[in-house]
Design a protein around this motif. Structure first.
Motif, PDB file in Angstrom:
ATOM      1  N   TYR A 296       0.819  -1.209   0.000  1.00 38.66           N
ATOM      2  CA  TYR A 296       0.000   0.000   0.000  1.00 38.66           C
ATOM      3  C   TYR A 296       0.861   1.271   0.000  1.00 38.66           C
ATOM      4  O   TYR A 296       0.453   2.290  -0.564  1.00 38.66           O
ATOM      5  N   ILE A 297       2.024   1.202   0.616  1.00 37.84           N
ATOM      6  CA  ILE A 297       2.949   2.345   0.543  1.00 37.84           C
ATOM      7  C   ILE A 297       3.402   2.535  -0.902  1.00 37.84           C
ATOM      8  O   ILE A 297       3.496   3.662  -1.401  1.00 37.84           O
ATOM      9  N   LYS A 298       3.658   1.443  -1.584  1.00 42.96           N
ATOM     10  CA  LYS A 298       4.049   1.517  -3.000  1.00 42.96           C
ATOM     11  C   LYS A 298       2.917   2.088  -3.845  1.00 42.96           C
ATOM     12  O   LYS A 298       3.152   2.828  -4.808  1.00 42.96           O
ATOM     13  N   ALA A 299       1.681   1.767  -3.491  1.00 42.29           N
ATOM     14  CA  ALA A 299       0.526   2.285  -4.233  1.00 42.29           C
ATOM     15  C   ALA A 299       0.312   3.773  -4.012  1.00 42.29           C
ATOM     16  O   ALA A 299      -0.481   4.395  -4.726  1.00 42.29           O
ATOM     17  N   SER A 300       1.005   4.359  -3.021  1.00 47.03           N
ATOM     18  CA  SER A 300       0.910   5.806  -2.810  1.00 47.03           C
ATOM     19  C   SER A 300       1.594   6.586  -3.919  1.00 47.03           C
ATOM     20  O   SER A 300       1.463   7.815  -3.977  1.00 47.03           O
ATOM     21  N   VAL A 305      10.440   9.280   2.173  1.00 52.14           N
ATOM     22  CA  VAL A 305      10.828   8.585   3.405  1.00 52.14           C
ATOM     23  C   VAL A 305       9.936   9.013   4.565  1.00 52.14           C
ATOM     24  O   VAL A 305       9.582   8.212   5.433  1.00 52.14           O
ATOM     25  N   GLU A 306       9.556  10.261   4.575  1.00 52.86           N
ATOM     26  CA  GLU A 306       8.681  10.778   5.629  1.00 52.86           C
ATOM     27  C   GLU A 306       7.346  10.051   5.642  1.00 52.86           C
ATOM     28  O   GLU A 306       6.802   9.712   6.692  1.00 52.86           O
ATOM     29  N   MET A 307       6.833   9.805   4.455  1.00 54.52           N
ATOM     30  CA  MET A 307       5.567   9.101   4.321  1.00 54.52           C
ATOM     31  C   MET A 307       5.691   7.667   4.838  1.00 54.52           C
ATOM     32  O   MET A 307       4.821   7.176   5.589  1.00 54.52           O
ATOM     33  N   LYS A 308       6.753   6.972   4.485  1.00 51.91           N
ATOM     34  CA  LYS A 308       6.958   5.594   4.938  1.00 51.91           C
ATOM     35  C   LYS A 308       7.068   5.526   6.454  1.00 51.91           C
ATOM     36  O   LYS A 308       6.444   4.664   7.097  1.00 51.91           O
ATOM     37  N   ASN A 309       7.837   6.430   7.043  1.00 56.45           N
ATOM     38  CA  ASN A 309       8.004   6.421   8.504  1.00 56.45           C
ATOM     39  C   ASN A 309       6.694   6.703   9.224  1.00 56.45           C
ATOM     40  O   ASN A 309       6.389   6.069  10.250  1.00 56.45           O
ATOM     41  N   MET A 310       5.899   7.616   8.695  1.00 54.85           N
ATOM     42  CA  MET A 310       4.621   7.931   9.328  1.00 54.85           C
ATOM     43  C   MET A 310       3.668   6.749   9.268  1.00 54.85           C
ATOM     44  O   MET A 310       2.946   6.453  10.237  1.00 54.85           O
ATOM     45  N   VAL A 311       3.661   6.034   8.152  1.00 60.73           N
ATOM     46  CA  VAL A 311       2.789   4.863   8.009  1.00 60.73           C
ATOM     47  C   VAL A 311       3.180   3.785   9.020  1.00 60.73           C
ATOM     48  O   VAL A 311       2.319   3.219   9.721  1.00 60.73           O
ATOM     49  N   PHE A 312       4.473   3.496   9.147  1.00 60.62           N
ATOM     50  CA  PHE A 312       4.919   2.457  10.080  1.00 60.62           C
ATOM     51  C   PHE A 312       4.698   2.891  11.531  1.00 60.62           C
ATOM     52  O   PHE A 312       4.406   2.048  12.396  1.00 60.62           O
ATOM     53  N   PHE A 313       4.839   4.165  11.809  1.00 67.86           N
ATOM     54  CA  PHE A 313       4.575   4.672  13.162  1.00 67.86           C
ATOM     55  C   PHE A 313       3.121   4.420  13.565  1.00 67.86           C
ATOM     56  O   PHE A 313       2.835   3.875  14.649  1.00 67.86           O
ATOM     57  N   LEU A 314       2.189   4.775  12.690  1.00 73.70           N
ATOM     58  CA  LEU A 314       0.771   4.580  12.994  1.00 73.70           C
ATOM     59  C   LEU A 314       0.410   3.100  13.056  1.00 73.70           C
ATOM     60  O   LEU A 314      -0.412   2.680  13.895  1.00 73.70           O
ATOM     61  N   TRP A 351      -6.845  10.331  -0.916  1.00 70.52           N
ATOM     62  CA  TRP A 351      -7.072   8.943  -1.338  1.00 70.52           C
ATOM     63  C   TRP A 351      -7.286   8.913  -2.845  1.00 70.52           C
ATOM     64  O   TRP A 351      -8.167   9.587  -3.364  1.00 70.52           O
ATOM     65  N   THR A 352      -6.462   8.176  -3.538  1.00 73.16           N
ATOM     66  CA  THR A 352      -6.479   8.155  -4.994  1.00 73.16           C
ATOM     67  C   THR A 352      -7.162   6.894  -5.509  1.00 73.16           C
ATOM     68  O   THR A 352      -7.398   5.942  -4.764  1.00 73.16           O
ATOM     69  N   GLU A 353      -7.452   6.898  -6.800  1.00 75.24           N
ATOM     70  CA  GLU A 353      -8.023   5.715  -7.436  1.00 75.24           C
ATOM     71  C   GLU A 353      -7.043   4.548  -7.407  1.00 75.24           C
ATOM     72  O   GLU A 353      -7.448   3.387  -7.318  1.00 75.24           O
ATOM     73  N   THR A 354      -5.747   4.847  -7.475  1.00 76.44           N
ATOM     74  CA  THR A 354      -4.733   3.792  -7.408  1.00 76.44           C
ATOM     75  C   THR A 354      -4.744   3.110  -6.051  1.00 76.44           C
ATOM     76  O   THR A 354      -4.699   1.878  -5.953  1.00 76.44           O
ATOM     77  N   LEU A 355      -4.822   3.895  -4.969  1.00 73.53           N
ATOM     78  CA  LEU A 355      -4.893   3.323  -3.622  1.00 73.53           C
ATOM     79  C   LEU A 355      -6.194   2.555  -3.427  1.00 73.53           C
ATOM     80  O   LEU A 355      -6.203   1.471  -2.821  1.00 73.53           O
TER      81      LEU A 355
END
Length: 413
Positions: A296-300, A305-314, A351-355
């Motif tokens: 799902y991170i790849k689908a973003s 890197v900031e986005m990846k860290n925030m996702v794993f934090f949550l 939220w995109t159509e890809t996600l």
């Protein structure tokens, strides 16, 4: 000779005898041997009409007309015209005759192809009046195009793999088991996982190892009643199993003995490891939240890197919180972590159509779980369980724990 040079026709002397005269007269009566001039043609037509009226024969005139036309054709073919003049006459005299229906069809067809500005504006006005969304549909980005030549990415099988993960995630998902555990509670579980996060970071293990450790722990606790004293032993043995499964260089059992302050011996850890594997029937290949998080991170689409860290934090905050794993599936927690992270970092569109295509979830479906994760983020600084907050407050993780929680969820949380 002089008359011939002047252009005057030379008439031969009449033949002698009556038969020759009659033959010449018969020849002269054959109109096919005489050039048809306009005056001569008029005379012939007049005579033919008089003869036809007298004999009441209407066929004479058409036959004569055909014969005259034939003679004209013969004369015209004998005339030599220069090629350039022929081409010029053909271009000038060529007329294409078409029926009225064809002309009508062509004009109608032409009108169909041409769209005027007025017609376009009228159509848009009608669409807006009816409440129709005329915004073009967003295209789904092909996120695997860059990995076509990467054999480890298995691009040709990736969609089928994630369809299988979605179908089988309920098989390895735990349900509320605390009612069946008389000696432990949700608070004890959270304290254990908080300690395992520090152990995981101390050994610098892979992210997959942590998520599999929690999955093994919860599945075993849902099948086996344990005492309070055994809880930490189950957690250590679960991480030993996950390390052997995921890591290239797994930590030694004695390393875990040291980190547990010698609360358990190596022999106790190995016996518990065997008991866990037997209870779970060696079923270790399971779709943990990490499996879905990476996708799902790849689908973003080009996440930083900031986005990846925030996702794993949550996501780790959600794993630490017992009600979260009971209420929501691993894929839902992962999708909600991405959704909440994009809200927190003000990504547009959120939220995109890809996600939506790759997660299978809409914004409405993710809102409740995302609200729960944002609430955990808001309370993480004051929580007594500080392992996740300390980890993601460090510079190597972008200090994303210090970011302001998503305002769109913060007031309702």
């Amino acid at each position: 000779m002089e008359e011939a040079r002047a252009g005057t026709a030379v008439v031969p002397p009449p033949p002698k005898g009556g038969d020759g005269l009659r033959n010449n007269r018969r020849v002269l009566q054959d109109i096919g041997n005489r050039p048809i001039t306009r005056s001569f043609r008029a005379q012939l037509i007049a005579k033919a009409q008089e003869k036809g009226v007298k004999n009441m024969n209407p066929v004479v005139l058409p036959v004569l007309e055909d014969k005259v036309a034939l003679n004209q054709k013969r004369i015209s073919t004998q005339k030599v015209v220069p090629r350039k003049e022929i081409e010029k006459q053909t271009a000038e005299d060529l007329v294409i005759i078409s029926s009225d229906e064809e002309e009508k069809d062509k004009s109608v067809e032409g009108r169909k192809e041409v769209k005027t500005l007025t017609s376009i504006l009228t159509a848009r006005s009608k669409a807006m009046a009816l409440g129709v969304n005329i915004k073009p549909k967003e295209k789904i980005v092909e996120i695997d195009s860059a990995d076509v030549n990467n054999e480890l990415a298995v691009v040709e099988y990736i969609d089928d793999l994630y369809k299988f993960y979605k179908l089988t995630e309920d098989d390895s998902r735990v349900h509320d088991y605390m009612d069946s555990q008389p000696d432990i509670n949700t608070r004890m579980r959270s304290i254990l996982i908080d300690w395992l996060i520090d152990v995981h970071r101390k050994f610098e293990l892979m992210p997959e190892t942590f998520y599999l450790t929690v999955n093994i722990l919860d599945r075993y606790l849902s099948k086996k009643i344990i005492s309070r004293r055994e809880l930490q032993l189950v957690g250590i043995s679960s991480m030993v199993i996950a390390s052997k499964y995921e890591e290239i260089w797994a930590p030694q059992v004695n390393d875990f003995v040291c980190l547990s302050d010698y609360a358990y011996s190596a022999d106790q850890i190995l016996r518990m490891e065997k008991a866990i594997l037997g209870k779970l029937e060696w079923y270790l290949t399971v779709p943990t939240p990490y499996v879905f998080l990476s996708r799902y991170i790849k689908a973003s689409v080009s996440p930083d890197v900031e986005m990846k860290n925030m996702v794993f934090f949550l996501a780790e905050l959600g794993i630490l919180h017992y009600p979260t794993i009971i209420l929501y599936s691993p894929s839902m927690i992962s999708a909600a972590a991405v959704y909440a992270a994009r809200h927190t970092l003000n990504k547009i569109p959120v939220w995109t159509e890809t996600l939506k295509h790759h997660t299978g979830h809409s914004e409405e479906q993710l809102r409740d779980c995302a609200k729960l994760l944002v609430g955990l983020h808001s309370n993480s600084a004051e929580s007594k369980l500080q392992a996740v907050y300390r980890k993601f407050s460090r510079p190597e993780y972008g200090a994303v724990a210090l970011f302001v929680p998503a305002k769109s969820f913060h007031s309702s949380s």
